[in-house]
Design an enzyme around this catalytic site. Structure first.
Site, PDB file in Angstrom:
ATOM      1  CG  HIS A 254      -2.095  -0.955   1.012  1.00 43.74           C
ATOM      2  ND1 HIS A 254      -2.866  -1.420   2.065  1.00 43.74           N
ATOM      3  CD2 HIS A 254      -2.607  -1.548  -0.107  1.00 43.74           C
ATOM      4  CE1 HIS A 254      -3.788  -2.246   1.599  1.00 43.74           C
ATOM      5  NE2 HIS A 254      -3.643  -2.335   0.289  1.00 43.74           N
ATOM      6  CG  HIS A 388      -3.403  -5.916  -7.724  1.00 38.67           C
ATOM      7  ND1 HIS A 388      -3.234  -4.634  -7.257  1.00 38.67           N
ATOM      8  CD2 HIS A 388      -4.344  -6.483  -6.932  1.00 38.67           C
ATOM      9  CE1 HIS A 388      -4.038  -4.424  -6.217  1.00 38.67           C
ATOM     10  NE2 HIS A 388      -4.717  -5.529  -6.007  1.00 38.67           N
TER      11      HIS A 388
END
Length: 403
Positions: A254, A388
């Site tokens: 993140h 992703h």
């Protein structure tokens, strides 16, 4: 043989290889897509439908249609949109069911909870659908944004709340950065799809409040979990490190994902309210912190999580952490001109190529042990459709020169 990861052909071929894993088997003719796959592509749960997978499939097919122009991807895109509108969306409340049981065209809501994280991916799906030529998605973008503003926006803190009951009667006290991060991602896409500056300004607000204000409460990094007043909650899920959407600790993936979003915002810097000068330095700080604290010097790869004392609290390797980080490294390399970021890019790619990419069947393995050992034969449970990995490739293609 390790390919040249700075070659557009390498990335385009890898996208095709990944798509091939899903394209031949993902469509359920009765509605939506299958979400659960073994390593060899066997569907091991044909009925569960998760909002995150349903929306991410729309993203991957929209991107493929734009990149490759194959009619089958346009058909899959439209198939996914129809399911999202008819099965996940509740026309009475405007909300989207988190999880469904779908059996031969008949659906039953098994979890009707409204998640801002889920709505962020709904917004992302509609935004990319519009960019892929689906004109109806323009109204759905506004509809979703207005729903997020009405139900989750907390003007006092300049961030979105996280979770509400199916009928919207109860707003959970939990607050999280993850929903806001993906809302930022979706809002940038909404701006790029529509040209409406309001979406970009909301993304800017989220980015500033998470990566600056909230980070100031947590060693200038980004803590995952907060109380209703956006004070840090250090205990939330402390003993549940494997929670798929709300793990404890700092998440290196993140940190790098936020760094990527800051760089995407910087591209539109002339339309931001607060200026763009802060975006690149902050992106550099976040990426460098992730690599400094979480790169496994012994076995390679980036660990999943580390604690406030910098100790590794989850030493497993997750596919998405590697993918997001290599994309960010490329963007930083292109933006700064510094060779060190391209070195990181090639290093993370080489590790992923050796350990995560399934060269036999396609797509990436989801999770590996600290020593890169295989832990499961479930390649794609709920949430994983390689959005992703393919998304990382598309993002890198944006900064690579033509071969």
């Amino acid at each position: 043989m390790v390919p040249d990861f700075q070659s557009r052909a390498t990335l385009l071929n890898h996208i095709r290889h990944t798509r091939n894993f899903y394209d031949s088997r993902c469509v359920d003719p009765s509605g939506g897509f299958y979400h659960f796959y073994k390593d060899d592509g066997t569907v091991y749960d044909s009925r569960t439908r998760h909002l995150v997978s349903s929306t991410r499939f729309i993203f991957t097919h929209a991107m493929a249609w734009r990149q490759f122009g194959e009619a089958a991807d346009q058909q899959r895109l439209r198939h996914g949109l129809a399911f999202l509108r008819a099965a996940h969306r509740n026309p009475a409340t405007g909300g989207y069911a988190w999880q469904l049981d779908w059996n031969n065209g008949e659906g039953r809501v098994t979890d009707g909870t409204n998640h801002c994280y889920g709505l962020a991916f709904v917004l992302l799906a509609y935004s990319h659908a519009l960019m892929a030529g689906e004109a109806d998605a323009r109204a759905w973008i506004d509809e979703t944004f207005e729903l997020m503003e009405q139900r989750f926006w907390d003007a006092d803190y300049g961030l979105y709340a996280d979770e509400a009951s199916a009928d919207w009667s109860t707003l959970d006290a939990y607050r999280g950065q993850n929903a806001n991060m993906h809302a930022c991602e979706a809002l940038i896409a909404a701006f790029e799809a529509t040209g409406e500056r309001a979406f970009l300004l909301r993304a800017e607000t989220l980015a500033r409040n998470i990566t600056q204000r909230q980070a100031a409460l947590a060693d200038n990094l980004i803590w995952e979990h907060y109380h209703a007043d956006w004070s840090v909650d250090t205990e939330y899920n402390r003993h549940d490190k494997s929670n798929i959407f709300r793990p404890w600790g700092y998440q290196p993936g993140h940190l790098t994902e936020w760094a990527k979003l800051l760089l995407l915002l910087e591209r539109h810097g002339d339309q931001l309210e607060g200026g763009k000068d802060w975006l690149l330095p902050r992106a550099v700080e976040l990426f460098n912190a992730a690599m400094d604290k979480a790169w496994d010097a012994q076995h390679g790869g980036i660990y999943y999580g580390f604690g406030p004392d910098d100790s590794i609290c989850d030493d497993l390797k997750y596919f998405w952490v590697q993918a997001e980080s290599l994309a960010t490294a490329a963007l930083l390399g292109a933006r700064t001109g510094e060779a060190s970021y391209w070195t990181w890019y090639d290093k993370i790619w080489a590790y992923s190529w050796e350990h995560f990419v399934d060269h036999q069947y396609g797509a990436w393995y989801r999770i590996l042990g600290a020593d890169n050992s295989k832990l499961t034969d479930e390649k794609s449970p709920a949430g994983k459709v390689d959005y992703h990995t393919m998304g990382a490739c598309y993002e890198v293609l944006n900064v690579l020169k033509k071969d």
